[in-house]
Motif scaffolding. Structure first.
Motif, mmCIF file in Angstrom:
data_model
loop_
_atom_site.group_PDB
_atom_site.id
_atom_site.type_symbol
_atom_site.label_atom_id
_atom_site.label_comp_id
_atom_site.label_asym_id
_atom_site.label_seq_id
_atom_site.Cartn_x
_atom_site.Cartn_y
_atom_site.Cartn_z
ATOM 1 N N HIS A 1 23.422 -80.368 52.341
ATOM 2 C CA HIS A 1 23.702 -81.574 51.554
ATOM 3 C C HIS A 1 24.567 -81.282 50.337
ATOM 4 O O HIS A 1 25.082 -82.201 49.703
ATOM 5 C CB HIS A 1 22.393 -82.257 51.141
ATOM 6 C CG HIS A 1 21.594 -81.487 50.133
ATOM 7 N ND1 HIS A 1 21.821 -81.599 48.780
ATOM 8 C CD2 HIS A 1 20.604 -80.586 50.276
ATOM 9 C CE1 HIS A 1 20.983 -80.794 48.146
ATOM 10 N NE2 HIS A 1 20.240 -80.174 49.032
ATOM 11 N N GLU A 2 24.718 -79.997 49.989
ATOM 12 C CA GLU A 2 25.556 -79.657 48.838
ATOM 13 C C GLU A 2 27.039 -79.602 49.212
ATOM 14 O O GLU A 2 27.874 -79.292 48.369
ATOM 15 C CB GLU A 2 25.113 -78.319 48.250
ATOM 16 C CG GLU A 2 23.664 -78.336 47.758
ATOM 17 C CD GLU A 2 23.189 -76.950 47.342
ATOM 18 O OE1 GLU A 2 23.759 -76.401 46.383
ATOM 19 O OE2 GLU A 2 22.272 -76.421 47.983
ATOM 20 N N PHE A 3 27.333 -79.882 50.478
ATOM 21 C CA PHE A 3 28.719 -79.783 50.938
ATOM 22 C C PHE A 3 29.297 -81.160 51.247
ATOM 23 O O PHE A 3 28.571 -82.061 51.666
ATOM 24 C CB PHE A 3 28.788 -78.916 52.202
ATOM 25 C CG PHE A 3 28.461 -77.469 51.957
ATOM 26 C CD1 PHE A 3 29.482 -76.526 51.875
ATOM 27 C CD2 PHE A 3 27.155 -77.046 51.782
ATOM 28 C CE1 PHE A 3 29.192 -75.195 51.640
ATOM 29 C CE2 PHE A 3 26.861 -75.714 51.543
ATOM 30 C CZ PHE A 3 27.882 -74.786 51.462
ATOM 31 N N SER A 4 30.603 -81.306 51.048
ATOM 32 C CA SER A 4 31.265 -82.564 51.402
ATOM 33 C C SER A 4 31.518 -82.595 52.900
ATOM 34 O O SER A 4 31.330 -81.606 53.602
ATOM 35 C CB SER A 4 32.583 -82.676 50.643
ATOM 36 O OG SER A 4 33.484 -81.711 51.131
ATOM 37 N N GLY A 5 31.973 -83.755 53.382
ATOM 38 C CA GLY A 5 32.203 -83.919 54.817
ATOM 39 C C GLY A 5 33.148 -82.881 55.393
ATOM 40 O O GLY A 5 32.884 -82.283 56.438
ATOM 41 N N GLY A 6 34.247 -82.640 54.703
ATOM 42 C CA GLY A 6 35.223 -81.678 55.189
ATOM 43 C C GLY A 6 34.648 -80.271 55.214
ATOM 44 O O GLY A 6 34.873 -79.500 56.151
ATOM 45 N N GLN A 7 33.863 -79.948 54.175
ATOM 46 C CA GLN A 7 33.252 -78.609 54.122
ATOM 47 C C GLN A 7 32.226 -78.446 55.240
ATOM 48 O O GLN A 7 32.094 -77.373 55.819
ATOM 49 C CB GLN A 7 32.584 -78.403 52.773
ATOM 50 C CG GLN A 7 33.602 -78.248 51.645
ATOM 51 C CD GLN A 7 32.931 -78.199 50.296
ATOM 52 O OE1 GLN A 7 31.934 -78.883 50.059
ATOM 53 N NE2 GLN A 7 33.476 -77.398 49.394
ATOM 54 N N ARG A 8 31.495 -79.519 55.521
ATOM 55 C CA ARG A 8 30.512 -79.426 56.598
ATOM 56 C C ARG A 8 31.189 -79.183 57.934
ATOM 57 O O ARG A 8 30.670 -78.454 58.776
ATOM 58 C CB ARG A 8 29.704 -80.711 56.692
ATOM 59 C CG ARG A 8 28.725 -80.841 55.574
ATOM 60 C CD ARG A 8 27.925 -82.077 55.756
ATOM 61 N NE ARG A 8 27.652 -82.643 54.449
ATOM 62 C CZ ARG A 8 26.606 -83.361 54.161
ATOM 63 N NH1 ARG A 8 25.724 -83.636 55.083
ATOM 64 N NH2 ARG A 8 26.418 -83.824 52.955
ATOM 65 N N GLN A 9 32.345 -79.819 58.132
ATOM 66 C CA GLN A 9 33.039 -79.579 59.387
ATOM 67 C C GLN A 9 33.498 -78.120 59.436
ATOM 68 O O GLN A 9 33.484 -77.499 60.491
ATOM 69 C CB GLN A 9 34.202 -80.560 59.538
ATOM 70 C CG GLN A 9 34.670 -80.794 60.950
ATOM 71 C CD GLN A 9 33.593 -81.315 61.895
ATOM 72 O OE1 GLN A 9 32.511 -80.741 61.997
ATOM 73 N NE2 GLN A 9 33.878 -82.384 62.599
ATOM 74 N N ARG A 10 33.845 -77.562 58.282
ATOM 75 C CA ARG A 10 34.179 -76.138 58.245
ATOM 76 C C ARG A 10 32.965 -75.285 58.625
ATOM 77 O O ARG A 10 33.093 -74.279 59.329
ATOM 78 C CB ARG A 10 34.653 -75.729 56.847
ATOM 79 C CG ARG A 10 36.046 -76.230 56.508
ATOM 80 C CD ARG A 10 36.352 -75.999 55.046
ATOM 81 N NE ARG A 10 37.583 -76.674 54.663
ATOM 82 C CZ ARG A 10 38.785 -76.106 54.675
ATOM 83 N NH1 ARG A 10 38.913 -74.838 55.008
ATOM 84 N NH2 ARG A 10 39.852 -76.792 54.329
ATOM 85 N N LEU A 11 31.786 -75.697 58.169
ATOM 86 C CA LEU A 11 30.568 -74.965 58.534
ATOM 87 C C LEU A 11 30.345 -75.022 60.046
ATOM 88 O O LEU A 11 29.973 -74.028 60.669
ATOM 89 C CB LEU A 11 29.347 -75.551 57.819
ATOM 90 C CG LEU A 11 29.316 -75.407 56.295
ATOM 91 C CD1 LEU A 11 28.062 -76.070 55.727
ATOM 92 C CD2 LEU A 11 29.348 -73.939 55.894
ATOM 93 N N ALA A 12 30.566 -76.204 60.616
ATOM 94 C CA ALA A 12 30.384 -76.343 62.068
ATOM 95 C C ALA A 12 31.348 -75.414 62.806
ATOM 96 O O ALA A 12 30.990 -74.821 63.833
ATOM 97 C CB ALA A 12 30.600 -77.792 62.486
ATOM 98 N N ILE A 13 32.553 -75.289 62.265
ATOM 99 C CA ILE A 13 33.531 -74.388 62.887
ATOM 100 C C ILE A 13 33.075 -72.932 62.734
ATOM 101 O O ILE A 13 33.121 -72.142 63.679
ATOM 102 C CB ILE A 13 34.931 -74.603 62.279
ATOM 103 C CG1 ILE A 13 35.441 -76.010 62.619
ATOM 104 C CG2 ILE A 13 35.916 -73.551 62.779
ATOM 105 C CD1 ILE A 13 36.666 -76.446 61.829
ATOM 106 N N ALA A 14 32.577 -72.596 61.544
ATOM 107 C CA ALA A 14 32.093 -71.230 61.314
ATOM 108 C C ALA A 14 30.963 -70.888 62.269
ATOM 109 O O ALA A 14 30.893 -69.788 62.821
ATOM 110 C CB ALA A 14 31.622 -71.082 59.866
ATOM 111 N N ARG A 15 30.072 -71.858 62.493
ATOM 112 C CA ARG A 15 28.953 -71.621 63.401
ATOM 113 C C ARG A 15 29.472 -71.326 64.811
ATOM 114 O O ARG A 15 28.994 -70.418 65.487
ATOM 115 C CB ARG A 15 28.031 -72.837 63.418
ATOM 116 C CG ARG A 15 26.905 -72.698 64.416
ATOM 117 C CD ARG A 15 25.898 -73.801 64.293
ATOM 118 N NE ARG A 15 26.515 -75.116 64.469
ATOM 119 C CZ ARG A 15 25.862 -76.249 64.310
ATOM 120 N NH1 ARG A 15 24.592 -76.245 63.953
ATOM 121 N NH2 ARG A 15 26.473 -77.392 64.483
#
Lengths: 323, 339, 305
Positions: free
Chosen positions: A156-170
């Motif tokens: 929840h500390e991440f914005s939408g774009g950052q979360r999509q980056r996390l999904a990519i990292a995963r």
């Protein structure tokens, strides 16, 4: 870009769903979600699949990801049929082919730390030591353009774009060779989309990834893909190099999509063409060519026979009688 | 109630409108001192990202800001010389649906699933034309459905929302909104949930409403392509404020705010010369309304920003005739477009 | 739609048949009733005589066939205790239970709908707090406790109302209130949360944007949708009332099915127990069927699917 050896080969893929419960007296009906679709995904290639809702593009990705079994047809990964893999090989396949979905809010567990989230596919394979995990998550975060120290935070500390980056990292954590990107930027703010598209293109260059990019936005697909496949009502109607498909589309449906696409240029006026925009039901698709009910070129033959999918120009395929 | 003489060519005049929300992080100004006019018979595009305040601006005009957390703090919203914000709730209801109408993003959810299309249109007609008899209203409902190009309108009256496609449902919403017919139609992302071909047809419908019926339309969207091809003027919102406002052609050929310029540059297009090339993104993330910077809201993401931009918020000013921008350096914006 | 109804009807019949099997064998498995009917010092021959009288000496299959055949004619045999047709005993008790159940149900609806709706509309206000208190109290307080409190206050102290029994209109008040308290609490809570959800929906927003009156927004557009998930719960609780509100009936010495059921079970009076259980099952299954019908009426998405 495309090498001789495709990483993935889809052959005559068909997926039908039955509607209605087995207990009801109603005769169950069949939804023709995907019908006889064939294409190849080259190593290091981005193949974009476009089409409107109900065209079957998401079903194609679900079958490829092994989330639903195909009704008919084959999926060859590096030459071997994925329905005939041993348990061990199937596990390997699941790590080789990773996915990034549309919704960066729903796909990350809010109660897990970011480092645990992005390493989850990895820890399924093998438990990681604390030090190793920290280093890996740092590397992964940096590879998607986030500070490596952010692993201890929560989604929840991440914005939408950052979360999509996390999904990519995963997805990257297990070093896949293929990524299925299902509407990866459509839930993001306009000013963020370019960042994520660029990131995906950079990662492809660095790691030689192959992408199957599924999206409804023609501009996003055309911009990021080497080739484009256009789907309509469960059928692949056109397939070719992005530039060719955009500059001289062969199928009337592709032409319709292109003319409907709003161009950010006030000097280009929207085409006033009137068409019937009602999509026929996939339960009872039109005979012959499925697009004929909306097609300005439709003739008698279109209702009688299904058009053959053929290579009208080198590497540019189309299924239309009128070509 | 008429406090100011209405300007002849202006349909709606918004003056220094502020709408606030109470949240866990304190008071958030979702709409922050917005001034804007909608001219008669024009389609005004309001462009912004999530949290820019564009939807809340519309709900503020309709006086339906979701309470108790949200409320309109100050400002004037004048329709034909009447300040809507000073009306009682009962008086305001005389405006909603009759003189100003609004349609929403999700056509699948905007219609009540348990009542037929005819029932819901009839309900609006009863308010708008209280004198009309039942037969007259059915006739009128059929006309409305025909005016939004719904085939076989008579049969559709008996249909329930789930029996229609998304595009058809959005047309039904438009038909209901047009029952007045209104002087002003607010359309909040009306095509975002629709497929691109359906979207094209719905937008054509909106253009025809403007051209044939003279309805003034506010089209809220995040899609710069939609604005370019449909709107006469555009207002760009960022962080609750309007940062640029001008006729569409001017904004696209010579933006005077860095946010507009960078946004235009970052959008992937079908222009063949740029296909496959690297996009030029807008750096940073959209602003968090609860932690806005003290100066220009775009300063943290702006390549032109200097100390003054970080310290002082630039007021929106008319830089050249009919072209407004809220930037300290409007003259330097053009340099951002040279790649 | 007709297909859907026919299939539901068939499902109901299958369920009912399943219940007959279950009742028959479960009651048989719980012990020999003949032993209860004879004096403790009776000889084996005497016991066998009684068993023969009751038809307990035949094979289970024959007994079940007889039972099923009787059940179809609503004949469950005579009560072992007072040698009268079991169904007659049940029928005698039916009016009392029916009156109490209908009364309590209507009372609950009349109270819970306005309280639940207003709580949602005035979310966070003092009325909402009142509504939440009603819901909490009603669910937390056991009905025997509430019943006793009411008796203490209205009957013993104020001497306004009788403590129990069923004669005169005033004897209905306390049992009705007691029985309905739980349903009121459940309904207030459900209606409130369901209304809150619907009030946030886009179609309610759109209804307001269209200039509809607040009354029409709340009662026409919100309530009918909010009622959809509530119908099932309300109907099943009503069915529970009909099949006996044991505690309330006991506290107020109410001559209903619930008390008959308890005493028959304790006496292993199979025919009566079977009659009551089958009656209950029929009521539940019928209620379920009626709920399905109600959904068809309320929700066009089901009607046309």
């Amino acid at each position: 870009m495309t090498t001789a050896q495709p990483v993935m080969e889809i052959k005559h893929l068909t997926k039908h769903y039955a509607t209605g419960s087995p207990w009801s007296l109603r005769k169950s009906r069949t939804v023709h979600a995907v019908d006889d679709v064939s294409f190849q995904l080259g190593t290091g290639e981005t193949l974009g699949i476009v089409g409107e809702s109900g065209c079957g593009k998401t079903t194609v990705s679900r079958v490829i990801l092994g989330l639903v079994p195909p009704t008919d047809g084959q999926i060859l990964f590096q030459g071997s049929d994925i329905s005939r893999l041993s348990r061990r090989q199937r596990h390997d396949y699941r790590t080789e082919v990773q996915a990034v979905f549309q919704d960066p809010y729903g796909s990350l567990n809010p109660r897990m730390r970011v480092s645990d989230i992005i390493l989850e596919p990895r820890t399924v394979q093998r438990r990681l030591g604390r030090r190793e995990a920290k280093q890996l998550s740092g590397e992964l975060l940096e590879s998607v353009g986030l500070p490596g120290s952010m692993g201890t935070r929560f989604p929840h500390e991440f914005s939408g774009g950052q979360r999509q980056r996390l999904a990519i990292a995963r997805a990257l954590s297990v070093n896949p060779s293929v990524m299925v990107l299902d509407e990866p930027v459509s839930a993001l703010d306009v000013s963020i989309r370019a960042q994520v598209i660029n990131l995906l293109m950079d990662l492809q260059q660095e790691r030689g990834l192959s992408y199957l990019l599924i999206a409804h936005d023609l501009a996003v697909v055309a911009h990021s893909s080497h080739r484009i496949g256009v789907m309509y009502l469960g059928k692949l109607v056109e397939l070719g190099p992005s530039r060719d498909v955009v500059t001289h589309p062969l199928h009337p449906y592709t032409q319709l999509l292109l003319s409907a696409h709003p161009v950010p240029n006030p000097n280009v006026r929207p085409t006033p063409k009137q068409t019937n925009s009602e999509l026929p039901s996939p339960i009872n698709p039109p005979s012959g060519c499925r697009f004929r009910t909306r097609c300005p070129l439709a003739a008698d033959v279109c209702a009688e026979r299904e058009p053959e999918f053929r290579e009208l120009e080198p590497t540019h395929w189309v299924a239309c009688h009128m070509r | 109630m008429t406090d100011v003489e209405a300007r002849p060519n202006v349909a709606l005049e918004i003056d220094d409108l502020t709408t606030v929300f109470r949240s866990r992080h304190g008071v958030v100004r979702a709409v922050d001192g917005v001034s804007l006019e909608v001219r008669k018979g024009e389609m005004l595009g309001v462009v912004g990202e999530s949290g820019s305040g564009k939807s809340m601006l519309c709900l503020s005009i309709m006086r339906l800001v979701p309470g108790p957390a949200g409320r309109i703090e100050s400002g004037r919203v004048r329709l034909g010389g009447v300040d809507l914000l000073r009306l009682t709730e009962a008086e305001m209801r005389q405006y909603r649906g009759r003189r100003i109408a609004m349609i929403l993003q999700d056509p699948l959810m905007s219609l009540n699933p348990v009542y037929s299309i005819g029932n819901q249109i009839n309900e609006s007609l009863r308010i708008v034309h209280p004198g009309a008899g039942a037969k007259e209203r059915v006739q009128k409902a059929i006309e409305l459905l025909r005016s939004v190009r719904i085939p076989e309108p008579k049969d559709r009256l008996k249909a329930f929302p789930h029996q229609l496609s998304g595009g058809m449902r959005q047309r039904v919403c438009a038909a209901i909104a047009l029952s007045g017919p209104p002087e002003l139609l607010l359309a909040d992302e009306p095509t975002t949930a629709l497929d691109v071909t359906t979207q094209a047809e719905f937008l054509r419908l909106l253009r025809d409403l403007r051209d044939d019926l003279g309805v003034s339309i506010v089209l809220v969207t995040h899609d710069l392509g939609i604005v370019a091809q449909n709107c006469d003027r555009v207002a760009v919102m960022y962080g609750g404020r309007i940062v640029e406002e001008a006729p569409v052609r001017r904004v696209y050929s010579g933006p005077r705010h860095p946010y507009t310029a960078l946004l235009l540059r970052s959008v992937p297009s079908l222009e063949t010369q740029t296909l496959g090339s690297r996009l030029i993104p807008v750096d940073g993330t959209p602003p968090d309304l609860s932690q806005l910077p003290s100066g220009c809201r775009f300063a943290p993401r702006c390549p032109l920003a200097d100390a003054r931009c970080h310290a002082e918020y630039p007021p929106i000013t008319e830089i050249e005739s009919d072209h407004h921008s809220a930037c300290w350096k409007p003259g330097e914006v053009a340099s951002l477009l040279e790649v | 739609m007709v297909r859907l109804l026919v299939s539901r009807l068939l499902q109901s019949l299958v369920a009912l048949w399943g219940v007959t099997v279950l009742i028959f064998f479960v009651t048989r498995a719980s012990g020999d009733p003949a032993l209860l009917l004879v004096p403790p010092q009776a000889t084996d021959a005497e016991v066998a005589e009684v068993r023969k009288d009751l038809g307990l000496d035949e094979s289970y299959v024959v007994q079940y066939a007889k039972f099923l055949e009787g059940a179809v004619r609503l004949d469950f045999g005579d009560s072992y205790r007072n040698r009268r047709p079991a169904m007659d005993l049940v029928k005698e008790r039916m009016p009392a239970t029916l009156q109490l159940a209908v009364g309590a149900f209507v009372f609950a609806i009349v109270v819970a709908v306005p309280v639940g709706v207003l709580s949602a509309v005035r979310q966070g206000g003092w009325f909402d707090r009142f509504g939440k208190a009603v819901a909490l109290l009603g669910q937390a307080m056991p009905s025997f406790w509430l019943g006793l409190l009411l008796i203490l206050f209205f009957s013993v102290r104020l001497k306004w109302l009788p403590t129990g029994g069923r004669d005169g209109w005033d004897s209905y008040l306390l049992p009705t209130v007691t029985l309905s308290s739980y349903l009121i609490a459940v309904l207030v809570r459900l209606i409130r949360s369901s209304m809150l959800e619907v009030l946030r929906s886009e179609y309610v927003k759109f209804a307001r944007l269209r200039g509809l009156s607040e009354y029409s927004v709340v009662m026409k557009h919100a309530f009918k949708n909010a009622a959809i998930p509530i119908v099932t719960v309300a109907a099943l609780l009503f069915a529970a009332f009909l099949t006996g509100a044991v505690v309330t009936e006991t506290v107020f010495s109410w001559p209903g099915i619930g008390r008959l059921a308890v005493s028959s079970i304790l006496a292993r009076d199979f025919p009566v127990v079977q009659a009551i259980v089958l009656l209950s099952a029929t009521i539940y299954i019928t209620t379920n069927f009626l709920v399905d019908l109600a959904y068809l009426w309320i929700d066009p998405r089901i009607r046309f699917s």
